[in-house]
Write an enzyme that holds these catalytic residues in place. Structure first.
Site, PDB file in Angstrom:
ATOM      1  N   ASN A  61       0.621  -1.302  -0.008  1.00 42.09           N
ATOM      2  CA  ASN A  61       0.035  -0.109   0.138  1.00 42.09           C
ATOM      3  C   ASN A  61       0.902   1.207  -0.034  1.00 42.09           C
ATOM      4  O   ASN A  61       2.044   1.431   0.608  1.00 42.09           O
ATOM      5  CB  ASN A  61      -1.091   0.040   1.359  1.00 42.09           C
ATOM      6  CG  ASN A  61      -0.364  -0.131   2.606  1.00 42.09           C
ATOM      7  OD1 ASN A  61       0.623  -0.723   2.507  1.00 42.09           O
ATOM      8  ND2 ASN A  61      -1.150   0.596   3.890  1.00 42.09           N
ATOM      9  N   GLU A  63       0.435   5.172   0.607  1.00 41.77           N
ATOM     10  CA  GLU A  63      -0.494   6.193   0.982  1.00 41.77           C
ATOM     11  C   GLU A  63      -0.080   7.973   0.441  1.00 41.77           C
ATOM     12  O   GLU A  63       0.985   7.828  -0.098  1.00 41.77           O
ATOM     13  CB  GLU A  63      -0.487   6.093   2.398  1.00 41.77           C
ATOM     14  CG  GLU A  63      -1.305   4.888   2.990  1.00 41.77           C
ATOM     15  CD  GLU A  63      -1.369   4.844   4.349  1.00 41.77           C
ATOM     16  OE1 GLU A  63      -0.978   5.461   5.272  1.00 41.77           O
ATOM     17  OE2 GLU A  63      -2.084   3.687   4.783  1.00 41.77           O
ATOM     18  N   CYS A  72      -4.310   0.669  -2.466  1.00 39.29           N
ATOM     19  CA  CYS A  72      -4.197  -0.605  -1.780  1.00 39.29           C
ATOM     20  C   CYS A  72      -2.921  -1.278  -2.252  1.00 39.29           C
ATOM     21  O   CYS A  72      -2.628  -1.418  -3.476  1.00 39.29           O
ATOM     22  CB  CYS A  72      -5.370  -1.527  -1.629  1.00 39.29           C
ATOM     23  SG  CYS A  72      -6.745  -0.766  -0.857  1.00 39.29           S
ATOM     24  N   GLU A  74      -2.998  -4.629  -3.064  1.00 41.12           N
ATOM     25  CA  GLU A  74      -3.662  -5.492  -3.851  1.00 41.12           C
ATOM     26  C   GLU A  74      -3.632  -4.995  -5.348  1.00 41.12           C
ATOM     27  O   GLU A  74      -3.179  -5.478  -6.263  1.00 41.12           O
ATOM     28  CB  GLU A  74      -4.986  -6.062  -3.505  1.00 41.12           C
ATOM     29  CG  GLU A  74      -4.975  -6.891  -2.379  1.00 41.12           C
ATOM     30  CD  GLU A  74      -5.236  -6.071  -0.970  1.00 41.12           C
ATOM     31  OE1 GLU A  74      -4.765  -4.984  -0.813  1.00 41.12           O
ATOM     32  OE2 GLU A  74      -5.976  -6.582   0.058  1.00 41.12           O
ATOM     33  N   CYS A 112     -10.372  -4.789   0.249  1.00 43.23           N
ATOM     34  CA  CYS A 112     -11.364  -3.876   0.106  1.00 43.23           C
ATOM     35  C   CYS A 112     -12.273  -4.083  -0.898  1.00 43.23           C
ATOM     36  O   CYS A 112     -11.844  -4.913  -1.829  1.00 43.23           O
ATOM     37  CB  CYS A 112     -10.765  -2.270   0.386  1.00 43.23           C
ATOM     38  SG  CYS A 112     -10.274  -1.650  -1.353  1.00 43.23           S
ATOM     39  N   CYS A 115     -10.576  -3.313  -4.385  1.00 37.14           N
ATOM     40  CA  CYS A 115      -9.761  -4.393  -4.809  1.00 37.14           C
ATOM     41  C   CYS A 115     -10.593  -5.519  -5.248  1.00 37.14           C
ATOM     42  O   CYS A 115      -9.986  -6.089  -6.263  1.00 37.14           O
ATOM     43  CB  CYS A 115      -8.598  -4.700  -3.683  1.00 37.14           C
ATOM     44  SG  CYS A 115      -7.473  -3.425  -3.215  1.00 37.14           S
TER      45      CYS A 115
HETATM   46  N1  THU Z   1      -5.241  -1.585   2.497  1.00 37.57           N
HETATM   47  C1  THU Z   1      -4.737  -2.348   1.836  1.00 37.57           C
HETATM   48  O1  THU Z   1      -3.497  -1.785   0.973  1.00 37.57           O
HETATM   49  N2  THU Z   1      -5.149  -3.520   1.564  1.00 37.57           N
HETATM   50  C2  THU Z   1      -6.132  -4.130   2.360  1.00 37.57           C
HETATM   51  O2  THU Z   1      -6.517  -5.348   1.889  1.00 37.57           O
HETATM   52  C3  THU Z   1      -6.932  -3.338   3.192  1.00 37.57           C
HETATM   53  C4  THU Z   1      -6.381  -1.795   3.475  1.00 37.57           C
HETATM   54  C5  THU Z   1      -4.528  -0.293   3.093  1.00 37.57           C
HETATM   55  C6  THU Z   1      -5.121   1.067   2.589  1.00 37.57           C
HETATM   56  C7  THU Z   1      -4.604   2.000   3.559  1.00 37.57           C
HETATM   57  O3  THU Z   1      -3.228   2.188   3.165  1.00 37.57           O
HETATM   58  C8  THU Z   1      -4.293   1.037   4.752  1.00 37.57           C
HETATM   59  O4  THU Z   1      -4.305  -0.365   4.406  1.00 37.57           O
HETATM   60  C9  THU Z   1      -5.539   1.531   5.924  1.00 37.57           C
HETATM   61  O5  THU Z   1      -6.830   1.387   5.351  1.00 37.57           O
END
Ligand code: THU
Length: 160
Positions: A61, A63, A72, A74, A112, A115
């Protein structure tokens, strides 16, 4: 009124029960969590994708201070795989996550909705099921195809 139920087949395995391929993919997903950029949530997610020719690519991920601009793990991994190897199908995706304390989550990480939607598109694009492996220290969930994670879904058939 009609009661419609959708069955979601999930198999749970322990780490000891993984085969060599699953073990290798999990190791990549775990490693990818250490390359996450998550200064806002401190939640580090890693995803590893196994291509049909055996290649493994991973993502984490990423940000952003403008929160919705982040992505994310995925989708980072799937988009990277599809942009680098556009003609190679994806067989499997594994994800793992470390919580704000730096520990891998007890419960299997749950991708999520966005994804899941991208997984579904990728599955449709190559006409081949993508097996999904969701890591948690208490157990690892497996589903045989992305549609199992999104039983009532939107796809291109609505656009015709
Ligand atoms: N996130 C993911 O990368 N994958 C998931 O399956 C759930 C959430 C990330 C998004 C964000 O950067 C952090 O986790 C918190 O939501």
């Amino acid at each position: 009124m009609k009661d419609l139920s959708f069955n979601v087949p999930v198999v749970m395995k322990t780490e000891d029960e993984l085969n060599e391929t699953e073990r290798a993919l999990l190791a990549e997903a775990k490693q990818a969590t250490y390359r996450s950029y998550a200064p806002y949530s401190n939640f580090s997610v890693g995803a590893a994708v196994l291509l049909a020719d055996g290649t493994i690519v991973s993502g984490s991920n990423q940000e952003n201070s403008a929160y919705p601009s982040g992505l994310c793990a995925e989708r980072t991994a799937l988009f990277y795989a599809n942009s680098r190897y556009p003609d190679t199908a994806i067989d499997m995706l594994c994800c793992a996550a470390r919580d704000v304390h730096g520990n891998f989550t007890l419960r299997p990480i749950a991708p999520c909705g966005s994804c899941r939607q991208v997984l579904l598109e990728t599955e449709t694009r190559f006409g081949r099921p993508i097996r999904v492996m969701l890591y948690g220290t208490e157990g690892i969930y497996f589903v045989d195809r992305a549609t199992h994670l999104l039983p009532v879904y939107f796809d291109a058939s609505y656009l015709k």
